[in-house]
Scaffold this motif. Sequence first.
Motif, PDB file in Angstrom:
ATOM      1  N   LEU A   1      -4.442 -14.420 -32.368  1.00  0.00           N
ATOM      2  CA  LEU A   1      -4.108 -15.656 -33.076  1.00  0.00           C
ATOM      3  C   LEU A   1      -5.331 -16.208 -33.803  1.00  0.00           C
ATOM      4  N   ASN A   2      -6.480 -16.145 -33.130  1.00  0.00           N
ATOM      5  CA  ASN A   2      -7.687 -16.706 -33.732  1.00  0.00           C
ATOM      6  C   ASN A   2      -8.145 -15.909 -34.953  1.00  0.00           C
ATOM      7  N   THR A   3      -7.900 -14.597 -34.934  1.00  0.00           N
ATOM      8  CA  THR A   3      -8.372 -13.758 -36.040  1.00  0.00           C
ATOM      9  C   THR A   3      -7.427 -13.741 -37.238  1.00  0.00           C
ATOM     10  N   GLN A   4      -6.298 -14.464 -37.124  1.00  0.00           N
ATOM     11  CA  GLN A   4      -5.318 -14.444 -38.223  1.00  0.00           C
ATOM     12  C   GLN A   4      -5.869 -15.085 -39.500  1.00  0.00           C
ATOM     13  N   THR A   5      -6.656 -16.117 -39.345  1.00  0.00           N
ATOM     14  CA  THR A   5      -7.129 -16.869 -40.508  1.00  0.00           C
ATOM     15  C   THR A   5      -8.429 -17.566 -40.141  1.00  0.00           C
ATOM     16  N   GLY A   6      -9.140 -17.977 -41.161  1.00  0.00           N
ATOM     17  CA  GLY A   6     -10.382 -18.704 -40.934  1.00  0.00           C
ATOM     18  C   GLY A   6     -10.150 -20.184 -40.686  1.00  0.00           C
ATOM     19  N   LYS A   7      -8.892 -20.651 -40.763  1.00  0.00           N
ATOM     20  CA  LYS A   7      -8.606 -22.066 -40.514  1.00  0.00           C
ATOM     21  C   LYS A   7      -8.683 -22.369 -39.022  1.00  0.00           C
ATOM     22  N   GLN A   8      -9.226 -23.510 -38.727  1.00  0.00           N
ATOM     23  CA  GLN A   8      -9.210 -23.931 -37.330  1.00  0.00           C
ATOM     24  C   GLN A   8      -7.871 -24.586 -37.014  1.00  0.00           C
ATOM     25  N   ARG A   9      -7.286 -24.179 -35.897  1.00  0.00           N
ATOM     26  CA  ARG A   9      -5.974 -24.694 -35.530  1.00  0.00           C
ATOM     27  C   ARG A   9      -5.968 -25.208 -34.106  1.00  0.00           C
ATOM     28  N   SER A  10      -5.027 -26.099 -33.844  1.00  0.00           N
ATOM     29  CA  SER A  10      -4.835 -26.657 -32.502  1.00  0.00           C
ATOM     30  C   SER A  10      -3.571 -26.042 -31.914  1.00  0.00           C
ATOM     31  N   ILE A  11      -3.742 -25.292 -30.842  1.00  0.00           N
ATOM     32  CA  ILE A  11      -2.633 -24.569 -30.216  1.00  0.00           C
ATOM     33  C   ILE A  11      -2.372 -25.164 -28.835  1.00  0.00           C
ATOM     34  N   VAL A  12      -1.082 -25.308 -28.501  1.00  0.00           N
ATOM     35  CA  VAL A  12      -0.669 -25.862 -27.203  1.00  0.00           C
ATOM     36  C   VAL A  12       0.057 -24.785 -26.415  1.00  0.00           C
ATOM     37  N   VAL A  13      -0.253 -24.712 -25.124  1.00  0.00           N
ATOM     38  CA  VAL A  13       0.418 -23.793 -24.208  1.00  0.00           C
ATOM     39  C   VAL A  13       1.167 -24.630 -23.181  1.00  0.00           C
ATOM     40  N   ALA A  14       2.492 -24.473 -23.144  1.00  0.00           N
ATOM     41  CA  ALA A  14       3.339 -25.206 -22.196  1.00  0.00           C
ATOM     42  C   ALA A  14       4.053 -24.193 -21.317  1.00  0.00           C
ATOM     43  N   PRO A  15       3.516 -23.878 -20.149  1.00  0.00           N
ATOM     44  CA  PRO A  15       4.119 -22.847 -19.292  1.00  0.00           C
ATOM     45  C   PRO A  15       5.383 -23.360 -18.599  1.00  0.00           C
ATOM     46  N   GLN A  16       5.948 -22.555 -17.730  1.00  0.00           N
ATOM     47  CA  GLN A  16       7.118 -22.951 -16.963  1.00  0.00           C
ATOM     48  C   GLN A  16       6.795 -24.183 -16.110  1.00  0.00           C
ATOM     49  N   ARG A  17       7.809 -24.992 -15.821  1.00  0.00           N
ATOM     50  CA  ARG A  17       7.591 -26.264 -15.141  1.00  0.00           C
ATOM     51  C   ARG A  17       7.053 -26.110 -13.716  1.00  0.00           C
ATOM     52  N   MET A  18       7.581 -25.149 -12.975  1.00  0.00           N
ATOM     53  CA  MET A  18       7.185 -24.996 -11.580  1.00  0.00           C
ATOM     54  C   MET A  18       6.722 -23.567 -11.316  1.00  0.00           C
ATOM     55  N   PRO A  19       5.488 -23.246 -11.713  1.00  0.00           N
ATOM     56  CA  PRO A  19       4.987 -21.889 -11.481  1.00  0.00           C
ATOM     57  C   PRO A  19       4.895 -21.584  -9.987  1.00  0.00           C
ATOM     58  N   SER A  20       5.139 -20.333  -9.654  1.00  0.00           N
ATOM     59  CA  SER A  20       4.926 -19.902  -8.275  1.00  0.00           C
ATOM     60  C   SER A  20       3.429 -19.815  -8.004  1.00  0.00           C
ATOM     61  N   THR A  21       3.093 -19.580  -6.754  1.00  0.00           N
ATOM     62  CA  THR A  21       1.679 -19.474  -6.397  1.00  0.00           C
ATOM     63  C   THR A  21       1.009 -18.332  -7.146  1.00  0.00           C
ATOM     64  N   SER A  22       1.659 -17.175  -7.196  1.00  0.00           N
ATOM     65  CA  SER A  22       1.067 -16.023  -7.893  1.00  0.00           C
ATOM     66  C   SER A  22       0.977 -16.281  -9.393  1.00  0.00           C
ATOM     67  N   GLN A  23       1.973 -16.936  -9.955  1.00  0.00           N
ATOM     68  CA  GLN A  23       1.916 -17.261 -11.383  1.00  0.00           C
ATOM     69  C   GLN A  23       0.778 -18.235 -11.670  1.00  0.00           C
ATOM     70  N   ALA A  24       0.613 -19.221 -10.800  1.00  0.00           N
ATOM     71  CA  ALA A  24      -0.466 -20.191 -10.990  1.00  0.00           C
ATOM     72  C   ALA A  24      -1.833 -19.514 -10.903  1.00  0.00           C
ATOM     73  N   GLN A  25      -1.968 -18.579  -9.995  1.00  0.00           N
ATOM     74  CA  GLN A  25      -3.247 -17.877  -9.864  1.00  0.00           C
ATOM     75  C   GLN A  25      -3.555 -17.060 -11.121  1.00  0.00           C
ATOM     76  N   ALA A  26      -2.553 -16.404 -11.673  1.00  0.00           N
ATOM     77  CA  ALA A  26      -2.761 -15.648 -12.907  1.00  0.00           C
ATOM     78  C   ALA A  26      -3.096 -16.581 -14.060  1.00  0.00           C
ATOM     79  N   MET A  27      -2.404 -17.712 -14.134  1.00  0.00           N
ATOM     80  CA  MET A  27      -2.692 -18.693 -15.169  1.00  0.00           C
ATOM     81  C   MET A  27      -4.139 -19.163 -15.083  1.00  0.00           C
ATOM     82  N   ALA A  28      -4.572 -19.466 -13.867  1.00  0.00           N
ATOM     83  CA  ALA A  28      -5.934 -19.962 -13.695  1.00  0.00           C
ATOM     84  C   ALA A  28      -6.960 -18.906 -14.102  1.00  0.00           C
ATOM     85  N   THR A  29      -6.683 -17.648 -13.783  1.00  0.00           N
ATOM     86  CA  THR A  29      -7.589 -16.570 -14.184  1.00  0.00           C
ATOM     87  C   THR A  29      -7.696 -16.488 -15.704  1.00  0.00           C
ATOM     88  N   ALA A  30      -6.555 -16.581 -16.367  1.00  0.00           N
ATOM     89  CA  ALA A  30      -6.549 -16.499 -17.825  1.00  0.00           C
ATOM     90  C   ALA A  30      -7.245 -17.698 -18.462  1.00  0.00           C
TER      91      ALA A  30
END
Length: 817
Positions: free
Chosen positions: A439-468
């Motif tokens: 996404l960042n390499t698509q253009t030289g414009k600076q953009r504001s991107i929002v990530v809205a994950p699932q409402r109630m992540p499981s423990t394993s999903q939350a751990q992966a999210m935190a790693t990322a």
Amino acid sequence: MAEAADFQGTPSPARRWLRRTGALLAGAPLLAGLMQLPAAAPAQAAGSDTVSVALDSLSPSAPGDGDTLTVSGTVTNNGKQAVTDAHVDLRVGSLLGTRSEIDAAARHSDDLQSSLGTEVGGKYTEDFNSLGPGVAEHFSISVPVDKLDLGQDGVYQFGVSLSGKTSAQQWDQVLGIQRTFLPWQSSEADTKTKTTYLWPLISTVHVTAKTGAGELQTPVFENDDLAKEISSGGRLAQMLALGKDLDVTWVIDPDLLASVDAMTRNYRIQSTGTTTTAGTHQAVAKQFLADLQDAVADKEVVALPFADPDLASLAHNGTTVTGSLSHLKDATDVAATTVKTVLHVTPSTDFAWPVDGAVDPSIIKVATSAGADKVIARSDSLQETGGLTYTPSAARPVGGGTTAVVADARLSTAFEGDLTSADSATLAVQQFLAQSLALNTQTGKQRSIVVAPQRMPSTSQAQAMATAITALQDSNWSQSQDLAAAAKAKPDPGATTKIPSSSAYPSSLRRRELPRTAFEQIARTQDKLDNFQVILTDESRVVTPFGRAINREMSTSWRGRGSEADSFRTSVESWLDDLIGQVKLIDKSETKLSGRSATIPVTVQNNLVQGVDHLVLRLTSTMPTRLEIGGKPYYEQPVEVSGGHSQSVKFSTSANANGRVEVTAQLYTEDGQEYGAPVRFDVKVTEVTPTVMLVIGGGVLLLVLAGFRMYTQRKRAAARRAEEDDGPDEAGKDTPDTPGAPGTPESPGAAEASHAPETKNSDDADGPGNPAAQGDRLQQESVARSRADDPEQPSDPAPDTAPESADPSETGERVDR
């Protein structure tokens, strides 16, 4: 998993050519060996021999110049043949230029038919002499990044393969592979993407509408599941522990805070039937809130409306039900107060978050009706139609002063699914980072991107999210930004601002919405609550817990749990009915009315712990011509009853005729609404009518007049005798007063004469010729009989036993007449 290709079956043309060539070049021995392959092939099923490669970790996830990449995982022989001369290799694939190419590569991550990439080789392999059927072996390979021959910045395919031989195929071949992505940004990017990651702290509904009767109103929980979530190792405890070290925007449901806060004091757990047990996790709740206060102290906090109401369900099924939107407004108003009270921070309440960011015009309208002017949508709903070659910034003005904050769909859904295995979590993290860099390499414009994950992540999903997120924060192409700043960023003029139509709303989401009947039941419960609260002296004891329970009935967490949602709504309404029923009229049996006017009592019972007032009790006669109440067909009186007491209300009634009359007692609120069930009872009227009273009165008057006449007649007769007694007594002169002479008491003849019948003549005053005298005599006899019947008293003189004398009485003598 990667399956071995062409293990058996009909040989391909290439293989047939290989056999012929081998026979010519290598001679008979080699040909004999090759000729065994067709014979062995029928014993195996196509593709049955497989080797799976699991990539358990890749560190660092986004390496930089000078880093050493460590790759570890597990290879497993799932086939029936041993693999000999097995070795694990690292492979670098081609540079992926677009986000779509990343998607396509992810769909074929273990496909042996796709390009395998270039082997790193050398010492950066791991060998296994033999890998038996069902055997799993762990591997770990570390390689300096500069040995990977990465070129320009971008996203590279990166694979781990297992090669070896089998008894059926005696040459070295790739038997299994797992591909992932290696984001490569060797130095700081000229323009970095501003990334906002939402960190949701949301749970399901746990608290019922029930509270204890004491002053503190002990809350009752449906179960003890929330204690498990906030305890060490629980889902919410993990979300808190992971999120405190991340640059994220906390998105919190105030209901979760209120529920945990309630657990810090005495609380009860619903058991079987109406029984409850004491909750015991006060210390856990206190620790969770203390840790959360520390975690959000200097972070952005967004408060959802209380209990996270389902905006799409409300828009599609609830707006036609009166009062539904008012619940959303109430949930929004209480949100900021709850967060500030519990966490001591002032949250933002400007954002609405529909399920999965799916929007249509009705959802936007409902979402902003309670005061929010920013709606968190998602790019797979509000899709680009302008042909942009890059992903635009999140903020989009959609009209009416409303901003749609469009979260990136690829990044937002990267951690859905089962991530309990290390392999699946690692792949999710690498794909997320690859999409972010692409996404960042698509253009030289600076953009504001929002990530809205699932409402109630499981423990394993939350751990992966935190790693990322951790890797993203350390990367050379991204920088963190809070949600408010992303919403205020300058919109891209080429980005779409058109809200999709209602028909474009995903049917999969619509099927999971709360139905219209749910909102009708909510409205019915609210009507009962409105009618109930007006009679209470302390309405907050009821309005607050039931108001929050009604908010919980609209929660997004009920999606996919229709039966549980129905049960919860029914329990709320039933509990309210029980409380309303604590103020009631006591049943009455038949009442008898034996007078022209009487008082009928009706008893009002209040079994609540608080007093009630503003009630009116109406008593109505169904036959007012026979029975009037207060001089009217019905009469009303105000009612006030203290908590735990009863009060009798008395009504004056008047009867006009005999018979049975049904009477209805009904409580009303002061605004005229019926309260509770009526009580009906019969009144049996036995009161005499005015005509009967006139007849009886006339009879009594006649008796009085007759008595008066008898009295006057007696008086005249007595006067007449007195005059006669004062005259000459011829009989007395002619009769000698000697013993034995006739007329004396001792003389038998005199005795007989005294009892002989009186001679009837015209001169006799008592004879039949004188009716007045006869009536006087009858009266005297009646008086004499009544005296004879009187019981004797000690003070009475001795009775006269001698015959009555016709002579005048002496002075002081008792005279019986």
